[in-house]
Enzyme design. Structure first.
Site, PDB file in Angstrom:
ATOM      1  N   HIS A   5      -3.023   6.868   2.484  1.00  0.00           N
ATOM      2  CA  HIS A   5      -3.473   5.564   2.014  1.00  0.00           C
ATOM      3  C   HIS A   5      -4.829   5.258   2.648  1.00  0.00           C
ATOM      4  O   HIS A   5      -5.051   5.513   3.826  1.00  0.00           O
ATOM      5  CB  HIS A   5      -2.445   4.491   2.381  1.00  0.00           C
ATOM      6  CG  HIS A   5      -2.969   3.110   2.178  1.00  0.00           C
ATOM      7  ND1 HIS A   5      -3.542   2.723   0.986  1.00  0.00           N
ATOM      8  CD2 HIS A   5      -3.055   2.040   3.020  1.00  0.00           C
ATOM      9  CE1 HIS A   5      -3.955   1.467   1.102  1.00  0.00           C
ATOM     10  NE2 HIS A   5      -3.668   1.032   2.312  1.00  0.00           N
TER      11      HIS A   5
ATOM     12  N   CYS B 128       0.815  -1.224   0.000  1.00  0.00           N
ATOM     13  CA  CYS B 128       0.000   0.000   0.000  1.00  0.00           C
ATOM     14  C   CYS B 128       0.847   1.271   0.000  1.00  0.00           C
ATOM     15  O   CYS B 128       0.314   2.363  -0.188  1.00  0.00           O
ATOM     16  CB  CYS B 128      -0.952  -0.008   1.180  1.00  0.00           C
ATOM     17  SG  CYS B 128      -1.969  -1.490   1.212  1.00  0.00           S
TER      18      CYS B 128
ATOM     19  N   ASN C 223     -10.075  -0.696   0.432  1.00  0.00           N
ATOM     20  CA  ASN C 223      -8.615  -0.571   0.383  1.00  0.00           C
ATOM     21  C   ASN C 223      -8.106  -1.158  -0.938  1.00  0.00           C
ATOM     22  O   ASN C 223      -8.096  -2.373  -1.119  1.00  0.00           O
ATOM     23  CB  ASN C 223      -8.010  -1.308   1.588  1.00  0.00           C
ATOM     24  CG  ASN C 223      -6.498  -1.192   1.637  1.00  0.00           C
ATOM     25  OD1 ASN C 223      -5.855  -0.837   0.645  1.00  0.00           O
ATOM     26  ND2 ASN C 223      -5.932  -1.514   2.788  1.00  0.00           N
TER      27      ASN C 223
HETATM   28  N1  ACO Z   1     -18.076  -7.690  11.426  1.00  0.00           N
HETATM   29  C1  ACO Z   1     -18.607  -7.787  12.647  1.00  0.00           C
HETATM   30  N2  ACO Z   1     -17.867  -8.029  13.741  1.00  0.00           N
HETATM   31  C2  ACO Z   1     -16.539  -8.146  13.577  1.00  0.00           C
HETATM   32  C3  ACO Z   1     -15.926  -8.058  12.315  1.00  0.00           C
HETATM   33  C4  ACO Z   1     -16.755  -7.813  11.209  1.00  0.00           C
HETATM   34  N3  ACO Z   1     -16.285  -7.705   9.951  1.00  0.00           N
HETATM   35  N4  ACO Z   1     -14.604  -8.221  12.461  1.00  0.00           N
HETATM   36  C5  ACO Z   1     -14.379  -8.411  13.764  1.00  0.00           C
HETATM   37  N5  ACO Z   1     -15.563  -8.376  14.448  1.00  0.00           N
HETATM   38  C6  ACO Z   1     -15.789  -8.514  15.868  1.00  0.00           C
HETATM   39  C7  ACO Z   1     -14.672  -9.287  16.543  1.00  0.00           C
HETATM   40  O1  ACO Z   1     -14.897 -10.675  16.501  1.00  0.00           O
HETATM   41  C8  ACO Z   1     -14.731  -8.725  17.934  1.00  0.00           C
HETATM   42  O2  ACO Z   1     -15.787  -9.340  18.652  1.00  0.00           O
HETATM   43  P1  ACO Z   1     -15.623  -9.708  20.201  1.00  0.00           P
HETATM   44  O3  ACO Z   1     -15.404  -8.406  20.897  1.00  0.00           O
HETATM   45  O4  ACO Z   1     -16.928 -10.357  20.523  1.00  0.00           O
HETATM   46  O5  ACO Z   1     -14.447 -10.617  20.255  1.00  0.00           O
HETATM   47  C9  ACO Z   1     -15.121  -7.265  17.737  1.00  0.00           C
HETATM   48  O6  ACO Z   1     -15.768  -7.220  16.452  1.00  0.00           O
HETATM   49  C10 ACO Z   1     -13.945  -6.347  17.714  1.00  0.00           C
HETATM   50  O7  ACO Z   1     -12.931  -6.914  16.872  1.00  0.00           O
HETATM   51  P2  ACO Z   1     -11.579  -6.209  16.609  1.00  0.00           P
HETATM   52  O8  ACO Z   1     -10.676  -7.123  15.860  1.00  0.00           O
HETATM   53  O9  ACO Z   1     -11.110  -5.598  17.899  1.00  0.00           O
HETATM   54  O10 ACO Z   1     -12.060  -5.026  15.643  1.00  0.00           O
HETATM   55  P3  ACO Z   1     -11.271  -3.745  15.262  1.00  0.00           P
HETATM   56  O11 ACO Z   1     -11.959  -2.552  15.758  1.00  0.00           O
HETATM   57  O12 ACO Z   1      -9.789  -3.869  15.510  1.00  0.00           O
HETATM   58  O13 ACO Z   1     -11.464  -3.737  13.686  1.00  0.00           O
HETATM   59  C11 ACO Z   1     -10.240  -4.136  11.676  1.00  0.00           C
HETATM   60  C12 ACO Z   1     -10.912  -4.770  12.874  1.00  0.00           C
HETATM   61  C13 ACO Z   1     -11.292  -3.343  10.911  1.00  0.00           C
HETATM   62  C14 ACO Z   1      -9.651  -5.209  10.794  1.00  0.00           C
HETATM   63  C15 ACO Z   1      -9.152  -3.160  12.185  1.00  0.00           C
HETATM   64  O14 ACO Z   1      -8.321  -3.817  13.105  1.00  0.00           O
HETATM   65  C16 ACO Z   1      -8.293  -2.597  11.097  1.00  0.00           C
HETATM   66  O15 ACO Z   1      -8.771  -1.887  10.218  1.00  0.00           O
HETATM   67  N6  ACO Z   1      -6.979  -2.843  11.132  1.00  0.00           N
HETATM   68  C17 ACO Z   1      -6.064  -2.366  10.112  1.00  0.00           C
HETATM   69  C18 ACO Z   1      -6.118  -3.253   8.929  1.00  0.00           C
HETATM   70  C19 ACO Z   1      -5.539  -2.606   7.691  1.00  0.00           C
HETATM   71  O16 ACO Z   1      -5.709  -1.441   7.474  1.00  0.00           O
HETATM   72  N7  ACO Z   1      -4.862  -3.405   6.871  1.00  0.00           N
HETATM   73  C20 ACO Z   1      -4.330  -2.942   5.619  1.00  0.00           C
HETATM   74  C21 ACO Z   1      -3.036  -2.268   5.766  1.00  0.00           C
HETATM   75  S1  ACO Z   1      -2.495  -1.640   4.247  1.00  0.00           S
HETATM   76  C22 ACO Z   1      -1.839  -2.936   3.338  1.00  0.00           C
HETATM   77  O17 ACO Z   1      -0.670  -3.170   3.355  1.00  0.00           O
HETATM   78  C23 ACO Z   1      -2.609  -3.724   2.453  1.00  0.00           C
END
Ligand code: ACO
Length: 323
Positions: free
Chosen positions: A240, A115, A270
Protein backbone atom coordinates in the site's frame (compact mmCIF):
# COMPACT_ATOMS: atom_id res chain seq x y z
CA UNK A 1 -2.52 -26.51 8.43
CA UNK A 2 -5.94 -26.62 6.79
CA UNK A 3 -6.25 -25.58 3.15
CA UNK A 4 -8.00 -22.23 3.85
CA UNK A 5 -8.77 -21.79 0.16
CA UNK A 6 -5.24 -21.88 -1.17
CA UNK A 7 -4.72 -24.19 -4.13
CA UNK A 8 -7.68 -22.79 -6.09
CA UNK A 9 -6.41 -21.44 -9.40
CA UNK A 10 -6.54 -17.66 -9.85
CA UNK A 11 -5.13 -15.34 -12.48
CA UNK A 12 -5.47 -11.66 -13.33
CA UNK A 13 -6.31 -11.32 -17.02
CA UNK A 14 -6.91 -7.57 -17.30
CA UNK A 15 -5.90 -4.45 -15.38
CA UNK A 16 -7.10 -0.88 -15.56
CA UNK A 17 -6.23 2.39 -13.83
CA UNK A 18 -7.96 5.75 -13.54
CA UNK A 19 -6.71 9.00 -12.08
CA UNK A 20 -8.52 12.34 -12.18
CA UNK A 21 -6.97 15.03 -14.32
CA UNK A 22 -6.30 17.70 -11.72
CA UNK A 23 -2.74 17.50 -10.41
CA UNK A 24 -1.81 19.10 -7.07
CA UNK A 25 1.95 19.40 -6.69
CA UNK A 26 3.72 19.87 -3.38
CA UNK A 27 4.50 23.38 -4.54
CA UNK A 28 0.75 24.00 -5.04
CA UNK A 29 0.14 23.02 -1.39
CA UNK A 30 2.59 25.63 -0.13
CA UNK A 31 0.16 28.32 -1.33
CA UNK A 32 -2.18 27.55 1.59
CA UNK A 33 -0.19 25.32 3.95
CA UNK A 34 2.95 25.84 6.02
CA UNK A 35 5.04 23.17 4.30
CA UNK A 36 7.59 22.70 1.54
CA UNK A 37 8.19 20.44 -1.45
CA UNK A 38 11.45 19.29 0.13
CA UNK A 39 9.80 18.36 3.47
CA UNK A 40 7.01 16.39 1.80
CA UNK A 41 9.31 14.50 -0.56
CA UNK A 42 11.80 13.64 2.20
CA UNK A 43 9.21 12.61 4.81
CA UNK A 44 6.74 10.84 2.52
CA UNK A 45 8.12 10.24 -0.99
CA UNK A 46 5.20 12.12 -2.54
CA UNK A 47 5.68 14.81 -5.23
CA UNK A 48 2.14 15.19 -6.50
CA UNK A 49 -1.37 13.80 -6.16
CA UNK A 50 -4.61 13.92 -8.18
CA UNK A 51 -7.99 15.21 -7.10
CA UNK A 52 -11.41 15.38 -8.73
CA UNK A 53 -13.80 12.79 -10.10
CA UNK A 54 -16.15 10.54 -8.18
CA UNK A 55 -15.53 7.13 -6.70
CA UNK A 56 -17.96 5.44 -9.06
CA UNK A 57 -16.71 7.43 -12.07
CA UNK A 58 -13.09 6.46 -11.46
CA UNK A 59 -14.11 2.86 -10.72
CA UNK A 60 -16.05 2.66 -14.01
CA UNK A 61 -13.10 4.03 -16.01
CA UNK A 62 -10.64 1.58 -14.43
CA UNK A 63 -13.11 -1.31 -14.67
CA UNK A 64 -13.75 -0.68 -18.37
CA UNK A 65 -10.03 -0.73 -19.13
CA UNK A 66 -9.59 -3.99 -17.22
CA UNK A 67 -12.52 -5.58 -19.06
CA UNK A 68 -11.18 -4.40 -22.43
CA UNK A 69 -7.76 -5.86 -21.72
CA UNK A 70 -9.13 -9.21 -20.56
CA UNK A 71 -11.45 -9.57 -23.54
CA UNK A 72 -14.13 -10.85 -21.16
CA UNK A 73 -17.66 -9.91 -22.17
CA UNK A 74 -19.26 -7.82 -19.39
CA UNK A 75 -22.14 -10.30 -19.28
CA UNK A 76 -19.70 -13.08 -18.44
CA UNK A 77 -18.60 -11.33 -15.22
CA UNK A 78 -20.25 -13.19 -12.36
CA UNK A 79 -19.45 -10.83 -9.47
CA UNK A 80 -18.26 -7.25 -8.90
CA UNK A 81 -16.44 -6.33 -5.70
CA UNK A 82 -15.60 -2.64 -5.17
CA UNK A 83 -13.19 -1.88 -2.34
CA UNK A 84 -13.84 1.66 -1.16
CA UNK A 85 -14.08 3.78 1.93
CA UNK A 86 -15.42 6.82 0.14
CA UNK A 87 -18.59 5.54 -1.55
CA UNK A 88 -20.68 8.02 -3.54
CA UNK A 89 -23.55 7.48 -1.10
CA UNK A 90 -23.91 6.15 2.43
CA UNK A 91 -26.46 3.91 0.77
CA UNK A 92 -26.57 2.22 -1.68
CA UNK A 93 -23.11 0.74 -2.09
CA UNK A 94 -21.00 1.97 -5.03
CA UNK A 95 -20.79 -1.42 -6.75
CA UNK A 96 -24.35 -1.63 -8.16
CA UNK A 97 -24.02 1.68 -10.04
CA UNK A 98 -20.58 0.67 -11.34
CA UNK A 99 -21.95 -2.71 -12.46
CA UNK A 100 -24.80 -0.99 -14.28
CA UNK A 101 -22.53 1.43 -16.15
CA UNK A 102 -20.16 -1.38 -17.15
CA UNK A 103 -23.03 -3.51 -18.46
CA UNK A 104 -22.58 -6.28 -15.89
CA UNK A 105 -25.43 -8.49 -14.79
CA UNK A 106 -24.29 -10.03 -11.53
CA UNK A 107 -24.02 -9.57 -7.77
CA UNK A 108 -22.21 -6.41 -6.74
CA UNK A 109 -21.13 -5.18 -3.32
CA UNK A 110 -18.56 -2.96 -1.59
CA UNK A 111 -15.82 -4.00 0.78
CA UNK A 112 -14.80 -1.31 3.28
CA UNK A 113 -11.37 -1.95 4.72
CA UNK A 114 -9.84 1.44 3.88
CA UNK A 115 -6.31 1.08 2.48
CA UNK A 116 -6.36 -2.71 2.96
CA UNK A 117 -9.50 -2.88 0.84
CA UNK A 118 -8.09 -4.20 -2.42
CA UNK A 119 -6.08 -6.97 -0.75
CA UNK A 120 -9.16 -7.87 1.34
CA UNK A 121 -11.25 -7.94 -1.84
CA UNK A 122 -8.82 -10.30 -3.61
CA UNK A 123 -9.26 -12.80 -0.77
CA UNK A 124 -13.04 -12.39 -1.05
CA UNK A 125 -12.77 -13.11 -4.79
CA UNK A 126 -10.69 -16.17 -3.99
CA UNK A 127 -13.51 -17.41 -1.77
CA UNK A 128 -16.01 -17.06 -4.61
CA UNK A 129 -13.69 -18.83 -7.06
CA UNK A 130 -13.57 -21.67 -4.52
CA UNK A 131 -17.38 -21.69 -4.66
CA UNK A 132 -17.33 -22.15 -8.41
CA UNK A 133 -17.36 -18.68 -9.96
CA UNK A 134 -14.87 -18.19 -12.79
CA UNK A 135 -14.86 -14.46 -13.67
CA UNK A 136 -14.88 -11.67 -11.09
CA UNK A 137 -14.16 -7.96 -11.42
CA UNK A 138 -12.34 -6.47 -8.43
CA UNK A 139 -11.96 -2.68 -8.20
CA UNK A 140 -10.25 -0.50 -5.60
CA UNK A 141 -11.50 3.10 -5.82
CA UNK A 142 -11.36 6.05 -3.46
CA UNK A 143 -11.83 9.79 -3.50
CA UNK A 144 -9.97 10.57 -0.28
CA UNK A 145 -10.12 14.25 -1.26
CA UNK A 146 -13.69 14.28 0.05
CA UNK A 147 -12.57 13.52 3.61
CA UNK A 148 -9.24 15.37 3.54
CA UNK A 149 -8.66 18.83 4.92
CA UNK A 150 -6.05 20.19 2.51
CA UNK A 151 -5.06 22.88 4.94
CA UNK A 152 -4.07 20.28 7.55
CA UNK A 153 -0.40 19.57 6.95
CA UNK A 154 -0.59 16.16 8.63
CA UNK A 155 -3.10 14.64 6.21
CA UNK A 156 -3.42 17.19 3.38
CA UNK A 157 0.00 16.29 1.97
CA UNK A 158 -0.82 12.57 1.77
CA UNK A 159 -4.25 11.71 0.39
CA UNK A 160 -5.72 11.72 -3.11
CA UNK A 161 -8.10 10.06 -5.57
CA UNK A 162 -7.79 7.13 -7.94
CA UNK A 163 -9.01 3.70 -8.97
CA UNK A 164 -7.51 0.44 -10.14
CA UNK A 165 -9.29 -2.66 -11.41
CA UNK A 166 -8.49 -6.30 -12.06
CA UNK A 167 -10.38 -9.01 -13.92
CA UNK A 168 -9.81 -12.09 -11.77
CA UNK A 169 -10.41 -15.46 -13.41
CA UNK A 170 -10.23 -19.06 -12.29
CA UNK A 171 -6.99 -20.65 -13.49
CA UNK A 172 -7.74 -24.22 -14.39
CA UNK A 173 -4.06 -25.06 -14.77
CA UNK A 174 -3.54 -24.19 -11.10
CA UNK A 175 -0.28 -22.46 -12.06
CA UNK A 176 -1.67 -19.15 -10.89
CA UNK A 177 -2.95 -19.35 -7.36
CA UNK A 178 -2.93 -17.71 -3.96
CA UNK A 179 -0.16 -19.45 -2.04
CA UNK A 180 -0.90 -17.75 1.26
CA UNK A 181 -2.92 -14.92 2.74
CA UNK A 182 -3.62 -13.14 5.98
CA UNK A 183 -6.32 -10.69 7.06
CA UNK A 184 -6.28 -8.71 10.29
CA UNK A 185 -8.09 -5.98 12.18
CA UNK A 186 -7.55 -4.33 15.53
CA UNK A 187 -10.31 -1.92 16.57
CA UNK A 188 -8.24 -0.79 19.52
CA UNK A 189 -6.66 1.61 17.03
CA UNK A 190 -9.85 3.13 15.57
CA UNK A 191 -8.93 6.48 17.11
CA UNK A 192 -5.57 6.85 15.33
CA UNK A 193 -7.21 7.37 11.92
CA UNK A 194 -10.89 8.04 11.40
CA UNK A 195 -13.41 10.35 9.81
CA UNK A 196 -16.86 11.06 11.21
CA UNK A 197 -19.85 11.59 8.90
CA UNK A 198 -19.61 14.87 6.96
CA UNK A 199 -16.20 15.60 8.41
CA UNK A 200 -12.54 15.26 7.45
CA UNK A 201 -9.95 12.76 8.60
CA UNK A 202 -8.29 12.89 11.98
CA UNK A 203 -4.92 11.13 12.12
CA UNK A 204 -2.20 10.41 14.65
CA UNK A 205 0.45 10.08 11.95
CA UNK A 206 3.24 8.83 14.20
CA UNK A 207 1.12 6.05 15.67
CA UNK A 208 -0.20 5.03 12.24
CA UNK A 209 3.41 4.86 11.07
CA UNK A 210 4.44 2.66 14.02
CA UNK A 211 1.47 0.30 13.70
CA UNK A 212 1.81 0.06 9.91
CA UNK A 213 5.43 -1.08 10.10
CA UNK A 214 4.48 -3.66 12.74
CA UNK A 215 1.48 -5.16 10.93
CA UNK A 216 3.20 -5.24 7.55
CA UNK A 217 5.93 -7.40 9.03
CA UNK A 218 3.60 -9.65 11.01
CA UNK A 219 1.16 -10.16 8.17
CA UNK A 220 3.91 -10.94 5.66
CA UNK A 221 5.38 -13.56 7.99
CA UNK A 222 1.97 -15.22 8.45
CA UNK A 223 1.34 -15.33 4.71
CA UNK A 224 4.80 -16.72 3.98
CA UNK A 225 4.32 -19.33 6.70
CA UNK A 226 1.03 -20.45 5.11
CA UNK A 227 2.78 -20.66 1.74
CA UNK A 228 5.75 -22.51 3.22
CA UNK A 229 8.03 -19.91 1.66
CA UNK A 230 10.59 -17.36 2.81
CA UNK A 231 11.20 -13.67 2.16
CA UNK A 232 13.69 -14.66 -0.58
CA UNK A 233 10.95 -16.49 -2.49
CA UNK A 234 8.98 -13.26 -3.02
CA UNK A 235 9.71 -11.82 -6.47
CA UNK A 236 7.61 -8.64 -6.49
CA UNK A 237 6.14 -6.72 -3.57
CA UNK A 238 3.16 -4.42 -3.98
CA UNK A 239 2.76 -2.46 -0.75
CA UNK A 240 0.00 0.00 0.00
CA UNK A 241 1.29 3.44 -0.97
CA UNK A 242 1.10 5.57 2.16
CA UNK A 243 4.63 6.77 2.83
CA UNK A 244 7.87 5.48 1.34
CA UNK A 245 9.48 5.64 4.80
CA UNK A 246 6.87 3.20 6.15
CA UNK A 247 7.79 0.76 3.38
CA UNK A 248 11.53 1.24 3.93
CA UNK A 249 11.19 0.74 7.69
CA UNK A 250 9.12 -2.42 7.27
CA UNK A 251 11.53 -3.75 4.63
CA UNK A 252 14.50 -3.23 6.97
CA UNK A 253 12.86 -5.55 9.47
CA UNK A 254 11.69 -8.02 6.82
CA UNK A 255 14.79 -8.08 4.62
CA UNK A 256 12.93 -7.10 1.45
CA UNK A 257 14.66 -4.87 -1.11
CA UNK A 258 13.22 -1.78 -2.74
CA UNK A 259 14.39 -3.23 -6.09
CA UNK A 260 11.60 -5.80 -5.89
CA UNK A 261 9.03 -3.23 -4.80
CA UNK A 262 6.47 -1.50 -7.01
CA UNK A 263 5.87 2.15 -6.10
CA UNK A 264 3.66 4.88 -7.62
CA UNK A 265 3.28 7.01 -4.50
CA UNK A 266 5.52 9.75 -5.87
CA UNK A 267 2.92 10.55 -8.55
CA UNK A 268 -0.34 9.54 -6.91
CA UNK A 269 -0.14 10.18 -3.16
CA UNK A 270 -2.13 7.83 -0.94
CA UNK A 271 -5.14 6.68 -2.96
CA UNK A 272 -6.31 4.22 -0.28
CA UNK A 273 -7.97 1.13 -1.84
CA UNK A 274 -6.69 2.12 -5.30
CA UNK A 275 -3.01 2.11 -4.44
CA UNK A 276 -2.25 -1.62 -4.81
CA UNK A 277 -4.00 -2.06 -8.19
CA UNK A 278 -2.41 1.19 -9.44
CA UNK A 279 0.99 -0.31 -8.56
CA UNK A 280 0.14 -3.59 -10.28
CA UNK A 281 -0.92 -1.62 -13.34
CA UNK A 282 2.36 0.27 -13.38
CA UNK A 283 4.42 -2.88 -12.76
CA UNK A 284 2.77 -4.60 -15.71
CA UNK A 285 3.33 -1.56 -17.94
CA UNK A 286 7.02 -1.75 -17.08
CA UNK A 287 7.19 -5.53 -17.75
CA UNK A 288 8.20 -6.14 -14.16
CA UNK A 289 5.80 -9.04 -13.47
CA UNK A 290 6.58 -12.39 -15.11
CA UNK A 291 4.78 -15.72 -15.28
CA UNK A 292 5.55 -17.74 -12.17
CA UNK A 293 6.55 -14.70 -10.06
CA UNK A 294 5.40 -14.76 -6.45
CA UNK A 295 3.67 -11.39 -6.07
CA UNK A 296 2.98 -10.14 -2.55
CA UNK A 297 0.18 -7.58 -2.13
CA UNK A 298 0.38 -5.94 1.26
CA UNK A 299 -2.22 -3.51 2.56
CA UNK A 300 -2.74 -1.68 5.85
CA UNK A 301 -5.00 1.12 6.87
CA UNK A 302 -7.47 2.65 9.23
CA UNK A 303 -9.28 0.25 11.52
CA UNK A 304 -6.54 -0.74 11.90
CA UNK A 305 -6.90 -3.30 9.19
CA UNK A 306 -4.26 -5.18 7.27
CA UNK A 307 -4.12 -7.84 4.59
CA UNK A 308 -1.48 -9.71 2.65
CA UNK A 309 -1.90 -12.01 -0.32
CA UNK A 310 0.84 -13.98 -2.07
CA UNK A 311 -0.25 -14.70 -5.64
CA UNK A 312 1.78 -16.93 -7.95
CA UNK A 313 1.35 -15.03 -11.18
CA UNK A 314 -0.05 -16.69 -14.27
CA UNK A 315 -1.95 -13.72 -15.67
CA UNK A 316 -1.16 -10.99 -18.15
CA UNK A 317 2.48 -9.95 -18.34
CA UNK A 318 2.15 -7.13 -20.84
CA UNK A 319 -0.04 -4.12 -20.46
CA UNK A 320 -0.25 -1.16 -22.76
CA UNK A 321 -3.06 0.92 -21.28
CA UNK A 322 -1.19 1.98 -18.12
CA UNK A 323 -1.49 5.44 -16.60
N1 ACO B 1 5.30 20.23 6.35
C1 ACO B 1 6.28 20.75 7.09
N2 ACO B 1 6.46 20.43 8.38
C2 ACO B 1 5.63 19.52 8.92
C3 ACO B 1 4.58 18.94 8.19
C4 ACO B 1 4.44 19.32 6.84
N3 ACO B 1 3.48 18.83 6.04
N4 ACO B 1 3.92 18.09 8.98
C5 ACO B 1 4.52 18.12 10.17
N5 ACO B 1 5.56 19.01 10.14
C6 ACO B 1 6.49 19.35 11.19
C7 ACO B 1 5.90 19.09 12.57
O1 ACO B 1 5.16 20.19 13.04
C8 ACO B 1 7.14 18.83 13.37
O2 ACO B 1 7.76 20.06 13.71
P1 ACO B 1 8.44 20.28 15.14
O3 ACO B 1 9.54 19.28 15.21
O4 ACO B 1 8.90 21.70 15.07
O5 ACO B 1 7.35 20.03 16.12
C9 ACO B 1 8.08 18.12 12.40
O6 ACO B 1 7.62 18.49 11.09
C10 ACO B 1 8.03 16.64 12.52
O7 ACO B 1 6.66 16.22 12.58
P2 ACO B 1 6.24 14.74 12.69
O8 ACO B 1 4.78 14.65 12.93
O9 ACO B 1 7.19 14.05 13.64
O10 ACO B 1 6.57 14.24 11.21
P3 ACO B 1 6.70 12.77 10.72
O11 ACO B 1 8.07 12.50 10.26
O12 ACO B 1 6.05 11.78 11.65
O13 ACO B 1 5.81 12.82 9.41
C11 ACO B 1 3.69 12.07 8.59
C12 ACO B 1 4.41 13.06 9.49
C13 ACO B 1 4.20 12.27 7.17
C14 ACO B 1 2.20 12.31 8.65
C15 ACO B 1 4.05 10.64 9.06
O14 ACO B 1 3.83 10.53 10.44
C16 ACO B 1 3.28 9.57 8.37
O15 ACO B 1 3.38 9.39 7.16
N6 ACO B 1 2.50 8.77 9.11
C17 ACO B 1 1.69 7.72 8.53
C18 ACO B 1 0.44 8.29 7.98
C19 ACO B 1 -0.25 7.35 7.01
O16 ACO B 1 0.39 6.68 6.25
N7 ACO B 1 -1.58 7.35 7.04
C20 ACO B 1 -2.36 6.57 6.11
C21 ACO B 1 -2.51 5.17 6.53
S1 ACO B 1 -3.36 4.26 5.33
C22 ACO B 1 -5.03 4.60 5.49
O17 ACO B 1 -5.74 3.90 6.15
C23 ACO B 1 -5.68 5.65 4.80
Amino acid sequence: MTNRGVGIGMKITGMGAALPEKVITNEDLTAFMDTSDEWIRERTGISQRRIGGTTSGLAIEAGQKALDESGVDPLEIELLIVATTTPDYIMPATAPAVAHELGLDCGAFDVAAVCSGFAYAITVAQGYLAQGLTKILVIGADTMERITDYTDRGTGILFANGAGAAVVEADETGEGQILGWDLGANGKYVHILYSEHDDTMVMDGKEVFRQAVKVMRQSTMKTLEMAGLTVDDVDIIVPHQANVRIVESAWKKLGFSMDKTLMVLNETGNTSAASIPLCLDRGLSQDRIKTGDNVLMLGFGAGMTWASVLLRWNGITTHTAGF
